[in-house]
Write an enzyme that holds these catalytic residues in place. Structure first.
Site, PDB file in Angstrom:
ATOM      1  N   HIS A 150      21.992   8.226 -13.181  1.00  0.00           N
ATOM      2  CA  HIS A 150      23.427   7.936 -12.766  1.00  0.00           C
ATOM      3  C   HIS A 150      24.487   8.131 -13.649  1.00  0.00           C
ATOM      4  O   HIS A 150      25.566   8.670 -13.325  1.00  0.00           O
ATOM      5  CB  HIS A 150      23.159   6.168 -12.357  1.00  0.00           C
ATOM      6  CG  HIS A 150      24.479   5.592 -11.696  1.00  0.00           C
ATOM      7  ND1 HIS A 150      24.339   5.709 -10.282  1.00  0.00           N
ATOM      8  CD2 HIS A 150      25.426   5.374 -12.291  1.00  0.00           C
ATOM      9  CE1 HIS A 150      25.769   5.174 -10.152  1.00  0.00           C
ATOM     10  NE2 HIS A 150      26.281   4.749 -11.280  1.00  0.00           N
ATOM     11  N   GLU A 151      24.338   7.683 -14.696  1.00  0.00           N
ATOM     12  CA  GLU A 151      25.376   7.724 -15.822  1.00  0.00           C
ATOM     13  C   GLU A 151      25.609   9.216 -16.158  1.00  0.00           C
ATOM     14  O   GLU A 151      26.788   9.472 -16.709  1.00  0.00           O
ATOM     15  CB  GLU A 151      24.985   6.931 -17.171  1.00  0.00           C
ATOM     16  CG  GLU A 151      24.969   5.233 -16.746  1.00  0.00           C
ATOM     17  CD  GLU A 151      26.266   4.676 -16.132  1.00  0.00           C
ATOM     18  OE1 GLU A 151      27.367   5.171 -15.965  1.00  0.00           O
ATOM     19  OE2 GLU A 151      25.839   3.607 -15.414  1.00  0.00           O
TER      20      GLU A 151
ATOM     21  N   GLU B 174      31.855   8.062  -8.239  1.00  0.00           N
ATOM     22  CA  GLU B 174      30.589   7.542  -7.879  1.00  0.00           C
ATOM     23  C   GLU B 174      29.682   8.314  -7.111  1.00  0.00           C
ATOM     24  O   GLU B 174      28.301   8.607  -7.084  1.00  0.00           O
ATOM     25  CB  GLU B 174      30.849   6.155  -6.940  1.00  0.00           C
ATOM     26  CG  GLU B 174      29.713   5.204  -6.776  1.00  0.00           C
ATOM     27  CD  GLU B 174      29.068   4.417  -7.822  1.00  0.00           C
ATOM     28  OE1 GLU B 174      29.833   4.480  -9.214  1.00  0.00           O
ATOM     29  OE2 GLU B 174      27.953   4.101  -7.958  1.00  0.00           O
TER      30      GLU B 174
ATOM     31  N   HIS C 246      28.207  10.517 -13.920  1.00  0.00           N
ATOM     32  CA  HIS C 246      29.615  10.095 -14.256  1.00  0.00           C
ATOM     33  C   HIS C 246      30.132  11.017 -15.416  1.00  0.00           C
ATOM     34  O   HIS C 246      30.987  11.652 -15.499  1.00  0.00           O
ATOM     35  CB  HIS C 246      29.742   8.786 -14.765  1.00  0.00           C
ATOM     36  CG  HIS C 246      29.522   7.552 -13.445  1.00  0.00           C
ATOM     37  ND1 HIS C 246      30.468   7.581 -12.741  1.00  0.00           N
ATOM     38  CD2 HIS C 246      28.835   6.625 -13.404  1.00  0.00           C
ATOM     39  CE1 HIS C 246      30.379   6.649 -11.667  1.00  0.00           C
ATOM     40  NE2 HIS C 246      29.185   5.974 -12.138  1.00  0.00           N
TER      41      HIS C 246
END
Lengths: 491, 491
Positions: A256-257, A286, A260
């Site tokens: 997830h990170e 997101e 980003h």
């Protein structure tokens, strides 16, 4: 030097100082000795003062008045758009109000944390009322006669409106609650059992970061209590966490990170330290983290490869085959907490917060009725009752620190991820073949070329629309969730 | 708010921003991903611009003109003294000259590094001439008719003069060269042999840091290429390094940096983020690092304890007993490099640089003759010839970045350490008994109460004199070195 050059030189220095502020935040969560907190508070306040003075410097207004935007190219006009938006915002909000909001929200965070520890919403309610009232006042100043909640949204998702989100989320809710109810009735996959060495988790998590294209020469991976990504341009750092019994938490936090961070790292280097040099909105940000984590990272193809990696790292961990592993990685469980929710239920958490905060802002809901409204809505959508405030209305920090209009960007990001996933799979038909070999380059490369590289050049919705070739809507996400969970739960 | 309050509020924010700058430097040497360097350069330049503007803000001059210093207490007057000194300095140096020095020294560091890699002093000489000429111009502006080198010294050691240092160093040189020559003729102790696990070195080095009173809740220990201490107040971090074959390098780098850090950590918390809240001069700072490292850390008593700790950590490492270990830890070896020099020879390196840089500033020595002068002096003092420029005149970065007047503070620090050691051993007769048990609390506590706690309250020489109860001179250091090395080398 033209006025535009002067304005950009000023802006570039401000952006550089903003990066320093981000680095202090990173340090605080990863490296800072505990006893340094009071001094760090003074350091960040001093730097915040410098940033505020630079962002509200009247010279910016003079430069903006002087520049003839028709002499600029697309990049120049986009820079002006961002700078003007930020300057107009700061000009509309009286300095005394901005200072009051900073002070009150800083204290409110402590009050919220205490109330959460005590499961006592009543102890937090007066503070929340004060924050809301100040943010409403700020929203009115920003709205100049228009809708207050719409004005608040612009801080996180420029160009979107409450009405647009209401229509989108309204179309999602029945399908999500229905799918959730059906899944709850069906046979669940097993849970992951056993212990997974945390050192080996960190080793594999770094490999996963690289697999998803994270550039370690311009970043690093550390541990923190709450995973985050920090920084833009040439220095974009991520954090993750480990739990001996829950390696998925580590791996999917990392992926997830990385979504980003890859966005920030993927922006055209020409935009470094300019307003175009960071992600364009919370929603688009997101969309990148979620498509990396879910549509790619939790796909049957990629979990098949991850299954072999985990077997290599941890030996036999009691899961018989890749298909079972895929079902485990996508298991839907009852839970109260948004940040721990699976792909299916996550948006139900957000939709609820969106409706509640919008009603608070418009006075349709009073703060003293908020907890009851939360609990009613939760039971209606999730099928079971909230047991305590810390599992309900007090779980998230956002409202205490004045983040109102932020929550909906999480679901907007999921909607955008659904759209981008549909377009990506048309454009790159071999995605699953690659993912099954642990190769994300075609998928992440498509996202980089079509979304990430543009940074702040286009408006948020525009960049997604351009990438997809169609108007973004909730339909692709809903269809993806239906087919995925129907298959996993054999509905 | 009085003018003094306003001035202190301004100063406090500037100090907080200066701490941020220090943190960026720490990050750069320990954590920063390699590819981030160009962006970090812009971040530091932007913050340096902010600091410069705050330090030269004409408001400071107005406040200083308004404040009646006779209404202030000792602390207030000391704050004013520091603020006035810094403001006067910035007012005397024309902004254009300051900017030119910043630009030229930033480039000169690169030129120096290339010249050193090529062992080519001639390639560096024109750049050094330019740096010298600019620094001389700055010194003339600061001296306002007085001695230029004295004016330069004030940046590092307020209150000292070239003449005073010349007398002090002149009194040391014959004794040091004589002792060195005698040691060179005598039988040397063996060298440490074998491999020492680097993880175990770091573990023991953290224990040593704690043993010397380093407060880990307000600091941390990391690795860096060049060990350093960074920060003041509540966040003082140190770095060390490891070499599998040279554990002393790790341990004594750590103890040295703990000396610097303990000074910063030991300052009265009332002075936090004020001009009194950091070490008062380079010389007093170095006195703390050196007394921790040498007079305490390399004492027979402490090395006896360290011998047992190393035996626990590494097993039998081929040194028969504590006395041999002590002699090994204080071994004097031929070497070209100042930073690797032992306690006996270190000051010979510094004395040479002091004489040479002073002659350069006064035009008594020309840059084109510097290398020959260096090599002659080196052979005279050390008894063997320099083999290449990187082992000689090009070894240190200082001159390239405009640090002229900095070198002598190293030896002044050693002289102060000698004085403080004499006073400490009178005040706390049981120091060696404690050190033999790995207990430094009495020794470091005495230094904290008598030196460290005062921060910038007194002038540098004054703080040492007050602590010792006598006028500082080179005599205690010379007597300490003579008796220590005569015993070790059985002269």
């Amino acid at each position: 030097m033209t006025a535009y050059d002067d304005l950009m030189a000023h802006t570039r220095e401000t952006q550089a100082l903003a990066q320093v502020m981000g680095r202090l935040g990173w340090d605080q969560e990863t490296m800072m000795p505990r006893g340094a907190a009071p001094q760090r508070g003074e350091e960040m306040a001093a730097l915040e003062g410098v940033l505020h003075a630079r962002r509200t410097d009247p010279k910016i207004g003079e430069w903006l008045d002087t520049i003839a935007s028709d002499t600029l190219d697309d990049v120049g006009r986009a820079n002006l758009r961002h700078i003007r938006r930020s300057y107009d915002r700061s000009s509309k909000v009286p300095a005394a109000l901005a200072a009051r909001i900073a002070r009150v929200t800083s204290e409110a965070q402590g009050t919220w944390a205490e109330a959460r520890a005590e499961d006592d919403f009543a102890a937090f309610a007066p503070t929340l009322s004060e924050v809301l009232s100040l943010k409403r006042e700020e929203g009115q100043a920003l709205a100049t006669g228009g809708d207050v909640y719409d004005a608040m949204l612009q801080d996180y998702e420029p160009g979107t409106t409450g009405a647009e989100l209401e229509a989108m989320f309204g179309a999602m809710r029945p399908g999500l609650t229905e799918l959730r109810a059906a899944v709850r009735e069906a046979d669940a996959p097993p849970k992951l059992e056993g212990a997974f060495d945390e050192g080996a988790q960190m080793k594999l998590t770094r490999q996963l970061a690289r697999t998803f294209g994270y550039d370690m020469s311009h970043g690093r991976v550390d541990k923190a209590v709450h995973p985050f990504s920090s920084g833009s341009g040439l220095d974009v750092r991520i954090t993750t966490r480990t739990n001996e019994h829950d390696p998925f938490n580590c791996f999917y936090s990392t992926i997830h990170e990385v979504g980003h961070a890859a966005y920030e790292q993927g922006i055209d280097r020409e935009y470094l330290l300019t307003p175009l040099g960071s992600g364009v909105s919370m929603g688009v940000h997101e969309s990148q983290s979620r498509i990396y984590e879910n549509q790619l990272g939790r796909s049957a193809a990629f979990t098949g490869w991850l299954y072999t990696q985990m077997t290599d790292a941890f030996g036999d961990f009691g899961v018989a085959d890749a298909e079972t592993f895929y079902r485990i990685a996508n298991r839907v469980s009852d839970g109260f907490i948004r940040t721990e929710a699976d792909e299916l239920q996550y948006n139900l958490h957000v939709l609820m917060r969106f409706d509640l905060e919008r009603a608070l802002v418009s006075h349709d809901l009073q703060v003293q009725d908020l907890e009851a409204a939360w609990n009613d809505r939760f039971e209606a959508d999730f099928g079971f009752a909230v047991d305590k405030s810390s599992n309900g209305v007090l779980q998230d920090v956002h409202w205490s620190v004045g983040l109102i209009g932020y929550f909906p960007t999480y679901s907007l990001g999921n909607v955008y991820a659904g759209c981008l996933n549909e377009a990506l799979r048309k454009a790159v038909p071999a995605v699953d073949e690659d993912l099954a070999k642990g190769d994300t380059t075609a998928a992440t490369g498509w996202l980089r070329s079509n979304v990430q590289t543009h940074g702040g050049l286009f408006e948020p919705r525009e960049v997604v629309k351009n990438a997809c070739g169609f108007e973004p809507s909730e339909a692709p996400l809903m269809s993806y969730l239906n087919s995925k969970f129907s298959a996993i739960y054999r509905l």
